[in-house]
Scaffold this motif. Structure first.
Motif, PDB file in Angstrom:
ATOM      1  N   LYS A 197       0.837  -1.103   0.014  1.00  0.00           N
ATOM      2  CA  LYS A 197      -0.051   0.090   0.208  1.00  0.00           C
ATOM      3  C   LYS A 197       0.885   1.434   0.064  1.00  0.00           C
ATOM      4  N   LEU A 198       2.115   1.150   0.457  1.00  0.00           N
ATOM      5  CA  LEU A 198       3.034   2.419   0.821  1.00  0.00           C
ATOM      6  C   LEU A 198       3.390   2.833  -0.778  1.00  0.00           C
ATOM      7  N   PHE A 199       3.645   1.857  -1.763  1.00  0.00           N
ATOM      8  CA  PHE A 199       4.237   2.246  -3.124  1.00  0.00           C
ATOM      9  C   PHE A 199       2.893   1.855  -4.054  1.00  0.00           C
ATOM     10  N   CYS A 200       2.590   3.317  -4.658  1.00  0.00           N
ATOM     11  CA  CYS A 200       1.236   3.140  -5.627  1.00  0.00           C
ATOM     12  C   CYS A 200       1.912   2.454  -6.687  1.00  0.00           C
ATOM     13  N   ASP A 212       2.921  -8.224  -3.264  1.00  0.00           N
ATOM     14  CA  ASP A 212       3.778  -9.421  -2.925  1.00  0.00           C
ATOM     15  C   ASP A 212       5.182  -9.069  -3.197  1.00  0.00           C
ATOM     16  N   TRP A 213       5.539  -8.656  -4.314  1.00  0.00           N
ATOM     17  CA  TRP A 213       6.941  -8.535  -4.522  1.00  0.00           C
ATOM     18  C   TRP A 213       7.603  -7.174  -3.620  1.00  0.00           C
ATOM     19  N   ALA A 214       6.682  -5.988  -3.554  1.00  0.00           N
ATOM     20  CA  ALA A 214       7.288  -5.166  -2.537  1.00  0.00           C
ATOM     21  C   ALA A 214       7.260  -5.368  -1.214  1.00  0.00           C
ATOM     22  N   ASN A 215       6.291  -6.517  -0.593  1.00  0.00           N
ATOM     23  CA  ASN A 215       6.559  -6.793   0.761  1.00  0.00           C
ATOM     24  C   ASN A 215       7.679  -7.798   0.959  1.00  0.00           C
ATOM     25  N   PHE A 256      10.448  -7.428  -0.975  1.00  0.00           N
ATOM     26  CA  PHE A 256      11.526  -6.669  -1.060  1.00  0.00           C
ATOM     27  C   PHE A 256      11.946  -6.054   0.106  1.00  0.00           C
ATOM     28  N   TYR A 257      11.008  -5.487   0.818  1.00  0.00           N
ATOM     29  CA  TYR A 257      10.998  -4.629   2.172  1.00  0.00           C
ATOM     30  C   TYR A 257      11.583  -5.876   3.258  1.00  0.00           C
ATOM     31  N   SER A 258      11.029  -6.858   3.317  1.00  0.00           N
ATOM     32  CA  SER A 258      11.426  -7.729   4.233  1.00  0.00           C
ATOM     33  C   SER A 258      13.044  -8.057   4.143  1.00  0.00           C
ATOM     34  N   ARG A 259      13.315  -8.352   2.610  1.00  0.00           N
ATOM     35  CA  ARG A 259      14.624  -8.575   2.446  1.00  0.00           C
ATOM     36  C   ARG A 259      15.751  -7.592   2.938  1.00  0.00           C
ATOM     37  N   HIS A 260      15.234  -6.245   2.941  1.00  0.00           N
ATOM     38  CA  HIS A 260      16.035  -5.308   3.377  1.00  0.00           C
ATOM     39  C   HIS A 260      15.723  -4.471   4.412  1.00  0.00           C
ATOM     40  N   LYS A 261      15.233  -4.969   5.601  1.00  0.00           N
ATOM     41  CA  LYS A 261      14.814  -4.396   6.503  1.00  0.00           C
ATOM     42  C   LYS A 261      15.929  -3.492   7.221  1.00  0.00           C
ATOM     43  N   GLY A 262      17.137  -4.110   7.402  1.00  0.00           N
ATOM     44  CA  GLY A 262      18.185  -3.297   7.912  1.00  0.00           C
ATOM     45  C   GLY A 262      18.409  -2.099   7.288  1.00  0.00           C
ATOM     46  N   LEU A 263      18.298  -1.738   5.926  1.00  0.00           N
ATOM     47  CA  LEU A 263      18.584  -0.812   5.310  1.00  0.00           C
ATOM     48  C   LEU A 263      17.455   0.082   5.017  1.00  0.00           C
ATOM     49  N   LEU A 264      16.146  -0.230   5.333  1.00  0.00           N
ATOM     50  CA  LEU A 264      14.995   0.450   4.792  1.00  0.00           C
ATOM     51  C   LEU A 264      14.203   0.661   6.047  1.00  0.00           C
ATOM     52  N   THR A 265      13.369   1.760   6.287  1.00  0.00           N
ATOM     53  CA  THR A 265      12.508   2.164   7.155  1.00  0.00           C
ATOM     54  C   THR A 265      11.142   2.680   6.762  1.00  0.00           C
TER      55      THR A 265
END
Length: 169
Positions: free
Chosen positions: A4-7, A33-36, A38-47
């Motif tokens: 939902k965060l990325f349109c 699904d891809w966005a979720n 991706f976010y899970s894979r990069h939790k240490g770099l993204l917020t």
């Protein structure tokens, strides 16, 4: 949630700007699904953070323009008394900023989103002199009229104005 965060338009636009075509994405558009993932894979770099809206005209100011200003500042201030130097800043309070959550690198202090319009606003200008004197604020309402109730119980010494945009001219 992250989907939902990325349109979809923003996700697709990023890939298109980079000239990347991903065959498994329909019309080069990654799904939620891809966005979720991706976010899970990069939790240490993204917020997740709320972004700040800025107008296109402000985003267009280049570092060259800013550097040129500071290069000339010292020459401009020669032989000027500190009490004669006034620094001011305007801030705008809006009734509906329309902020959205975005995903950015950790420790990003001011994530921004460029927008073309804003909602109703009230602007306040704060000013101080180089010798430390704080001047009363000046408040501008977006209105055809200035009502007495808007002037009551404001900051000591404040000045008030109004115009159709709510901005300083």
């Amino acid at each position: 949630m992250v989907g939902k965060l990325f349109c979809q338009k923003e996700r697709k636009g990023y890939l298109d700007r980079k000239g990347v075509k991903v065959a498994k994405f329909m019309n080069n558009m990654p799904g939620a699904d891809w966005a979720n993932l991706f976010y899970s894979r990069h939790k240490g770099l993204l917020t997740e953070r709320l972004c700040e809206n800025i107008k296109r005209s402000r985003a267009a100011v280049s570092s060259e323009i800013i550097n040129k200003y500071f290069d000339n500042l010292q020459e401009s201030l020669e032989n000027v008394e500190p009490g004669s130097i006034i620094n001011y800043d305007e801030t705008c309070f809006v009734d509906d900023p329309g902020r959205k959550k975005v995903i950015v690198k950790r420790k990003t202090r001011h994530p921004e989103r460029i927008i073309d319009s804003t909602k109703t606003s009230t602007s306040v200008m704060f000013a101080a002199s180089g010798d430390g004197q704080l001047l009363p604020p000046f408040i501008v309402y977006k209105s055809e009229h200035l009502y007495d109730t808007w002037l009551a119980n404001g900051p000591k010494g404040a000045r008030y104005g109004r115009n159709t945009s709510g901005w300083f001219d």
